[in-house]
Every structure is written in C-alpha cells, then in structure tokens.
Design a protein around this motif. Structure first.
Motif, PDB file in Angstrom:
ATOM      1  N   ILE A 134       0.843  -1.202   0.000  1.00  0.00           N
ATOM      2  CA  ILE A 134       0.000   0.000   0.000  1.00  0.00           C
ATOM      3  C   ILE A 134       0.876   1.248   0.000  1.00  0.00           C
ATOM      4  O   ILE A 134       0.647   2.196  -0.768  1.00  0.00           O
ATOM      5  CB  ILE A 134      -0.956   0.011   1.202  1.00  0.00           C
ATOM      6  CG1 ILE A 134      -2.079  -1.009   0.993  1.00  0.00           C
ATOM      7  CG2 ILE A 134      -1.551   1.402   1.421  1.00  0.00           C
ATOM      8  CD1 ILE A 134      -2.957  -1.218   2.201  1.00  0.00           C
ATOM      9  N   LEU A 135       1.909   1.257   0.845  1.00  0.00           N
ATOM     10  CA  LEU A 135       2.833   2.394   0.884  1.00  0.00           C
ATOM     11  C   LEU A 135       3.500   2.595  -0.472  1.00  0.00           C
ATOM     12  O   LEU A 135       3.628   3.732  -0.950  1.00  0.00           O
ATOM     13  CB  LEU A 135       3.895   2.172   1.968  1.00  0.00           C
ATOM     14  CG  LEU A 135       4.980   3.265   2.081  1.00  0.00           C
ATOM     15  CD1 LEU A 135       4.357   4.632   2.370  1.00  0.00           C
ATOM     16  CD2 LEU A 135       5.987   2.891   3.164  1.00  0.00           C
ATOM     17  N   ALA A 136       3.888   1.503  -1.113  1.00  0.00           N
ATOM     18  CA  ALA A 136       4.514   1.586  -2.432  1.00  0.00           C
ATOM     19  C   ALA A 136       3.552   2.205  -3.445  1.00  0.00           C
ATOM     20  O   ALA A 136       3.937   3.059  -4.254  1.00  0.00           O
ATOM     21  CB  ALA A 136       4.957   0.194  -2.894  1.00  0.00           C
ATOM     22  N   ARG A 137       2.296   1.784  -3.419  1.00  0.00           N
ATOM     23  CA  ARG A 137       1.297   2.332  -4.347  1.00  0.00           C
ATOM     24  C   ARG A 137       1.065   3.820  -4.074  1.00  0.00           C
ATOM     25  O   ARG A 137       0.910   4.610  -5.002  1.00  0.00           O
ATOM     26  CB  ARG A 137      -0.020   1.577  -4.200  1.00  0.00           C
ATOM     27  CG  ARG A 137       0.026   0.119  -4.605  1.00  0.00           C
ATOM     28  CD  ARG A 137       0.103  -0.057  -6.109  1.00  0.00           C
ATOM     29  NE  ARG A 137      -0.024  -1.468  -6.463  1.00  0.00           N
ATOM     30  CZ  ARG A 137       0.984  -2.325  -6.562  1.00  0.00           C
ATOM     31  NH1 ARG A 137       2.224  -1.900  -6.317  1.00  0.00           N
ATOM     32  NH2 ARG A 137       0.786  -3.579  -6.897  1.00  0.00           N
ATOM     33  N   LEU A 138       1.039   4.180  -2.799  1.00  0.00           N
ATOM     34  CA  LEU A 138       0.789   5.582  -2.446  1.00  0.00           C
ATOM     35  C   LEU A 138       1.915   6.492  -2.909  1.00  0.00           C
ATOM     36  O   LEU A 138       1.677   7.632  -3.310  1.00  0.00           O
ATOM     37  CB  LEU A 138       0.593   5.710  -0.933  1.00  0.00           C
ATOM     38  CG  LEU A 138      -0.663   5.053  -0.349  1.00  0.00           C
ATOM     39  CD1 LEU A 138      -0.688   5.217   1.163  1.00  0.00           C
ATOM     40  CD2 LEU A 138      -1.918   5.647  -0.962  1.00  0.00           C
ATOM     41  N   LEU A 139       3.143   6.004  -2.886  1.00  0.00           N
ATOM     42  CA  LEU A 139       4.273   6.816  -3.337  1.00  0.00           C
ATOM     43  C   LEU A 139       4.203   7.103  -4.833  1.00  0.00           C
ATOM     44  O   LEU A 139       4.795   8.065  -5.313  1.00  0.00           O
ATOM     45  CB  LEU A 139       5.593   6.112  -2.995  1.00  0.00           C
ATOM     46  CG  LEU A 139       5.936   6.050  -1.503  1.00  0.00           C
ATOM     47  CD1 LEU A 139       7.204   5.238  -1.280  1.00  0.00           C
ATOM     48  CD2 LEU A 139       6.085   7.448  -0.917  1.00  0.00           C
ATOM     49  N   ASN A 140       3.460   6.280  -5.557  1.00  0.00           N
ATOM     50  CA  ASN A 140       3.267   6.524  -6.994  1.00  0.00           C
ATOM     51  C   ASN A 140       2.316   7.685  -7.264  1.00  0.00           C
ATOM     52  O   ASN A 140       2.167   8.109  -8.414  1.00  0.00           O
ATOM     53  CB  ASN A 140       2.736   5.267  -7.681  1.00  0.00           C
ATOM     54  CG  ASN A 140       3.839   4.270  -7.968  1.00  0.00           C
ATOM     55  OD1 ASN A 140       4.987   4.645  -8.194  1.00  0.00           O
ATOM     56  ND2 ASN A 140       3.507   2.995  -7.963  1.00  0.00           N
ATOM     57  N   PHE A 141       1.641   8.178  -6.219  1.00  0.00           N
ATOM     58  CA  PHE A 141       0.714   9.295  -6.383  1.00  0.00           C
ATOM     59  C   PHE A 141       1.412  10.525  -6.977  1.00  0.00           C
ATOM     60  O   PHE A 141       0.782  11.348  -7.635  1.00  0.00           O
ATOM     61  CB  PHE A 141       0.100   9.686  -5.037  1.00  0.00           C
ATOM     62  CG  PHE A 141      -1.064   8.817  -4.622  1.00  0.00           C
ATOM     63  CD1 PHE A 141      -1.249   7.559  -5.168  1.00  0.00           C
ATOM     64  CD2 PHE A 141      -1.969   9.262  -3.670  1.00  0.00           C
ATOM     65  CE1 PHE A 141      -2.309   6.758  -4.786  1.00  0.00           C
ATOM     66  CE2 PHE A 141      -3.048   8.471  -3.281  1.00  0.00           C
ATOM     67  CZ  PHE A 141      -3.214   7.220  -3.830  1.00  0.00           C
ATOM     68  N   ILE A 195      10.541   1.511  -5.994  1.00  0.00           N
ATOM     69  CA  ILE A 195       9.759   2.748  -6.128  1.00  0.00           C
ATOM     70  C   ILE A 195      10.414   3.909  -5.389  1.00  0.00           C
ATOM     71  O   ILE A 195      10.457   5.034  -5.895  1.00  0.00           O
ATOM     72  CB  ILE A 195       8.317   2.509  -5.641  1.00  0.00           C
ATOM     73  CG1 ILE A 195       7.572   1.650  -6.668  1.00  0.00           C
ATOM     74  CG2 ILE A 195       7.573   3.828  -5.423  1.00  0.00           C
ATOM     75  CD1 ILE A 195       6.236   1.141  -6.224  1.00  0.00           C
ATOM     76  N   LEU A 196      10.939   3.649  -4.203  1.00  0.00           N
ATOM     77  CA  LEU A 196      11.615   4.704  -3.444  1.00  0.00           C
ATOM     78  C   LEU A 196      12.806   5.268  -4.216  1.00  0.00           C
ATOM     79  O   LEU A 196      12.944   6.487  -4.364  1.00  0.00           O
ATOM     80  CB  LEU A 196      12.094   4.150  -2.101  1.00  0.00           C
ATOM     81  CG  LEU A 196      11.060   4.060  -0.973  1.00  0.00           C
ATOM     82  CD1 LEU A 196      11.625   3.268   0.195  1.00  0.00           C
ATOM     83  CD2 LEU A 196      10.619   5.453  -0.526  1.00  0.00           C
ATOM     84  N   ILE A 197      13.658   4.390  -4.711  1.00  0.00           N
ATOM     85  CA  ILE A 197      14.862   4.826  -5.438  1.00  0.00           C
ATOM     86  C   ILE A 197      14.483   5.484  -6.750  1.00  0.00           C
ATOM     87  O   ILE A 197      14.986   6.563  -7.096  1.00  0.00           O
ATOM     88  CB  ILE A 197      15.804   3.635  -5.684  1.00  0.00           C
ATOM     89  CG1 ILE A 197      16.317   3.086  -4.355  1.00  0.00           C
ATOM     90  CG2 ILE A 197      16.973   4.045  -6.578  1.00  0.00           C
ATOM     91  CD1 ILE A 197      17.110   1.799  -4.477  1.00  0.00           C
ATOM     92  N   PHE A 198      13.561   4.858  -7.484  1.00  0.00           N
ATOM     93  CA  PHE A 198      13.191   5.403  -8.792  1.00  0.00           C
ATOM     94  C   PHE A 198      12.518   6.758  -8.667  1.00  0.00           C
ATOM     95  O   PHE A 198      12.856   7.697  -9.399  1.00  0.00           O
ATOM     96  CB  PHE A 198      12.265   4.446  -9.537  1.00  0.00           C
ATOM     97  CG  PHE A 198      11.750   5.035 -10.824  1.00  0.00           C
ATOM     98  CD1 PHE A 198      12.509   4.980 -11.980  1.00  0.00           C
ATOM     99  CD2 PHE A 198      10.523   5.680 -10.870  1.00  0.00           C
ATOM    100  CE1 PHE A 198      12.056   5.560 -13.162  1.00  0.00           C
ATOM    101  CE2 PHE A 198      10.059   6.259 -12.038  1.00  0.00           C
ATOM    102  CZ  PHE A 198      10.830   6.199 -13.189  1.00  0.00           C
ATOM    103  N   ASN A 199      11.538   6.873  -7.765  1.00  0.00           N
ATOM    104  CA  ASN A 199      10.798   8.124  -7.641  1.00  0.00           C
ATOM    105  C   ASN A 199      11.705   9.292  -7.275  1.00  0.00           C
ATOM    106  O   ASN A 199      11.514  10.415  -7.754  1.00  0.00           O
ATOM    107  CB  ASN A 199       9.684   7.991  -6.606  1.00  0.00           C
ATOM    108  CG  ASN A 199       8.471   7.261  -7.148  1.00  0.00           C
ATOM    109  OD1 ASN A 199       8.500   6.762  -8.264  1.00  0.00           O
ATOM    110  ND2 ASN A 199       7.415   7.176  -6.366  1.00  0.00           N
TER     111      ASN A 199
END
Length: 457
Positions: A134-141, A195-199
């Motif tokens: 869920i946290l990973a999906r939210l970071l895509n916001f 996602i953390l590194i890419f974003n």
C-alpha cells in the motif's frame, strides 16, 4: 527537436512501454505458481485487491495538477506553473496521508473479523506485506505531476522510457525474490525499494530537465488548490463510470442469462477489444505534444495533429474490424478450447463496437488536454447507466445478442457526443475534421510516395 521527431520518439517509447506492461501482467505468473503454488498465489492476488483499490484515490488530483501545470508553463505563465507544482504536491501529500489512514482502518477491520486468519498466508506476513505494498502504491501518487515536468520540457519520450525502466526494475526485483525462494513480505519490500529509489531519481531528473525551479519558487495558493480539487474530483469519476459500465453490464448478464452467459459475454468483449491497445498507443504518443501546442495556442498545428491522430485510429480500427470479422471467431474457439458457443450476430455487434470505441476514446483526450473534465465525468456516468439499463432490457428479450447491443450502445452514444464536443474545444467543426483530415492524408500519401520513388531510383 522538431514536432515530427518528438512524435516518432514518443511512439517508439510507447511501444516499448506497452511491451513491458504485457510482460508485467504475464511474465511472473509461472514463477509465482512455481515458487508459491497456485493456491498461495491466488491468496496473494486476493490480498493485492486492497492496495489496487487504494491506488484509485489519486487518479483525479494528480491528473488535474499535471494538466494545469503543462498548460500554464506552455503559455509562458511560469510563476503560476511553479505555484501549481507546490500546491499540487501539497494536495497529493494530503491524499497520501488520507489514503494511508483509510488503509490502516481497512486492515484493522479485516483483522478484527479474522479475515487474514482464513488465508493460506500467515496472518502477520499478510498484514505486513499488504501494508508495505500500500505504501509503495501511495508513493506513486506523485508520478503524474512529476511527469508533467517532462511534458513541459518537451521530453515526453524520456519520461515514458524512465517509467518503462521502473516497470522493468519492478519485474526484475520480483523475479529475483521468487527465484531466491522468498515470500510475500520480501516481494512487497522489493517493490517498495524500487519505487523509493526510482521516484527520487525521476523527481530530481524532472526538475533538472525542466529548469523551472532554479528561477521560480512555488507558493501554495488557495484558489489553485480549489481548482485542482474540483477538477480532480471530476477526473476521479472516470474509473467510477467505467466500473459502473463494465461491472454493471457483467452483473446484469449474470442475473438475466446465468453464469455461462457471463463467460461468453466477457470473453467476447475482451477479445473484441484486444486490438484497441494498439490504437490507444496513438493517444499516448500525441497527447504530450498536443497539450504543449494548445498551451502555446498553436491551434493550427494542434488541430492537424488531432485530425491525423483521430483518422489514423479510425483507419486502424477499420482494418482491425476486418481482421476480426474473418479470423476472430476462429481464434476465439481455439482460445476457449471450443467450450463456449458465441452467437454470430453477437460477435459482429461487439467487433463493430471497436470502431466506435477507438474513435471516442481517442477524441476524449481533448477534455484532459484543456483540463476540462467535468462534462466527460457527468456524461460518462449517465451513458454508462443507460448502457446497463439497455443491457438488462435487451438481454431479457434477445439474450446474448441483446446484451451485446446494450454494451455497444455506450460506444455509439459517446461517439456522437464526444467527437462534436471535442472538435468545439479544438476550435473546429466535425465537417472541418473530416475534410481537412482527408487533405492531411493525401499530403502524407504523396510525400511517402515521393520518398519511395526516390529510394527505388
């Protein structure tokens, strides 16, 4: 870089992106089953419904902020663009916290009713894995607004390629976890790390490519916040009315005609729309450049790109219709192992719907281009309800053929509403769209013919 070259680059990037997305959906499945077993994997798919639903929360606000940003930047109003970025980030961050709160509440309720205890996956592992995902999906916001930086810098192809890279990294990380024999928690962590590194890189790179924030410091603005929120809610209606249409028609067929009819109805609809993915790549190719031209009020160029895109999609969908008319049922029977019987009339009705769908779905991007989603939101809900009602009425009197007519009615109605409205927003008429579009194709044909002649000589 010229507009033509940017469109070509966008098109190539979109093709690569589509290929990786297909791999995302299909490639890991046998590895999941091999590593975890079919039943355990099925439980995991069920658990991922929660983060998938939560992810819908941003579909509106990120889009509204991104479109406002591009239009203002392209028009030269760079201070307002910076303000939109600052305000948009604030709204998205707020949505992340709200969605996180809803997620915690949902998990607490599910745990209270011992839902996780009934799963094949250990309850603690299930809760932890779902929370991480869920946290990973939210970071895509944040992705949509950051993507607007690349579109504004006319580097849309770079953005598409970077997002494709992210998908490939997610795929690789997931594959590594499965090959090493790890479970759901490690799989979720691998997705979060990527996602953390890419974003972080995507954000920094986007700001660097654009260069706006070296000169302009954004400020949170109450009026901008209200505008983004209002338009964001309209954009949020898109997945809602699509859910009404797809799930509503399926539910109606199940009630009226039974479970086997649902299998026929949904498999035919899926196959009849299979080629639409190719047509939709046209939309992804032209959208960034078209929006920038509109922002700069280069209406003649924007109109030409819009005409060529729309008529290209129609011609491709027509060829797709012919292909499916001759070979579609043959492939369908192989695909379903001759287990399902499809009425011939129903098949032709569904594949004819592909023609209408390709046209209105491509034209519909204009509402996003000019950031005026309200009309489409309202009309989408109304037409989807009409389609569900027609599916119910016609199913009772005509069976699966009636259900097909009811389903395709949405595409037919939207063609006659969306295209004229979008032409109006593009400062042109439907008559001009057709007349000038044919002229555009003639000029393209003569240019290509001349180049082929020169190559042969």
């Amino acid at each position: 870089m010229s507009l033509k070259k940017r469109l070509v680059n966008n098109g190539l990037a979109s093709i690569l992106q589509k290929g990786v997305r297909v791999l995302e959906q299909l490639f890991l499945v046998p590895f999941f089953i091999s590593a975890w077993g079919a039943a355990y994997y099925g439980e995991w798919l069920t658990l991922t419904i929660i983060p998938s639903v939560i992810a819908f929360s941003d579909l509106g606000f990120g889009t509204a902020a991104a479109n406002s940003f591009v239009l203002n930047y392209a028009s030269g109003n760079k201070q307002k663009a910076a303000d939109i970025s600052k305000t948009g980030m604030h709204i998205i961050s707020l949505m992340v916290f709200v969605a996180m709160g809803i997620s915690v509440l949902a998990i607490f309720i599910l745990k209270y009713f011992n839902v996780f205890e009934k799963s094949l996956i250990d309850s603690q592992d299930a809760i932890l894995a779902v929370s991480i995902l869920i946290l990973a999906r939210l970071l895509n916001f944040y992705t949509q607004l950051i993507e607007a930086y690349y579109r504004s810098a006319q580097k849309a192809a770079l953005s598409i390629n970077l997002l494709t890279l992210k998908a490939a990294l997610n795929l690789s990380a997931g594959l590594l976890v499965l090959l090493l024999g790890y479970g759901v928690v490690e799989f979720a962590i691998s997705q979060l790390v990527v996602i953390l590194i890419f974003n972080f890189y995507y954000w920094i790179k986007g700001e660097k490519v654009l260069g706006l924030f070296k000169e302009f410091n954004g400020r949170k603005d109450r009026i901008i916040r209200k505008d983004i929120t209002h338009k964001g809610l309209s954009y949020l209606m898109s997945p809602i009315w699509q859910a009404i249409y797809f799930q509503g028609t399926t539910f109606v067929v199940r009630i009226v005609l039974g479970p086997e009819a649902v299998a026929v109805f949904n498999t035919v609809r899926t196959l009849s729309r299979s080629l639409n993915q190719i047509f939709f790549m046209v939309k992804g190719t032209v959208f960034p450049e078209l929006q920038f031209e509109i922002g700069q009020e280069n209406w003649k160029t924007a109109q030409k790109v819009f005409r060529i895109a729309l008529l290209s999609v129609f011609l491709m969908s027509f060829l797709g219709f012919i292909f499916l008319a001759f070979f579609g049922l043959w492939f369908y029977n192989i695909w379903t192992h001759n287990e399902l019987q499809v009425p011939t009339t129903m098949w032709y009705i569904f594949i004819s719907g592909m023609l209408f769908n390709a046209v209105w779905w491509t034209a519909e991007m204009v509402f996003s281009l000019v950031n005026q989603p309200k009309k489409m939101a309202i009309y989408g809900v109304l037409v989807s309800l009409i389609s569900v009602l027609l599916t119910y009425v016609l199913s009772k009197s005509m069976g699966l053929t009636g259900a097909a007519i009811g389903a395709v009615s949405l595409d037919l109605i939207l063609v006659f509403w969306v295209v004229p409205n979008c032409c109006k927003l593009m400062h042109m008429t439907v008559k001009e769209l057709i007349a000038h579009g044919l002229e555009d194709f003639k000029s393209i044909y003569f240019i290509l013919s001349d180049k082929i002649r020169k190559i042969k000589s």
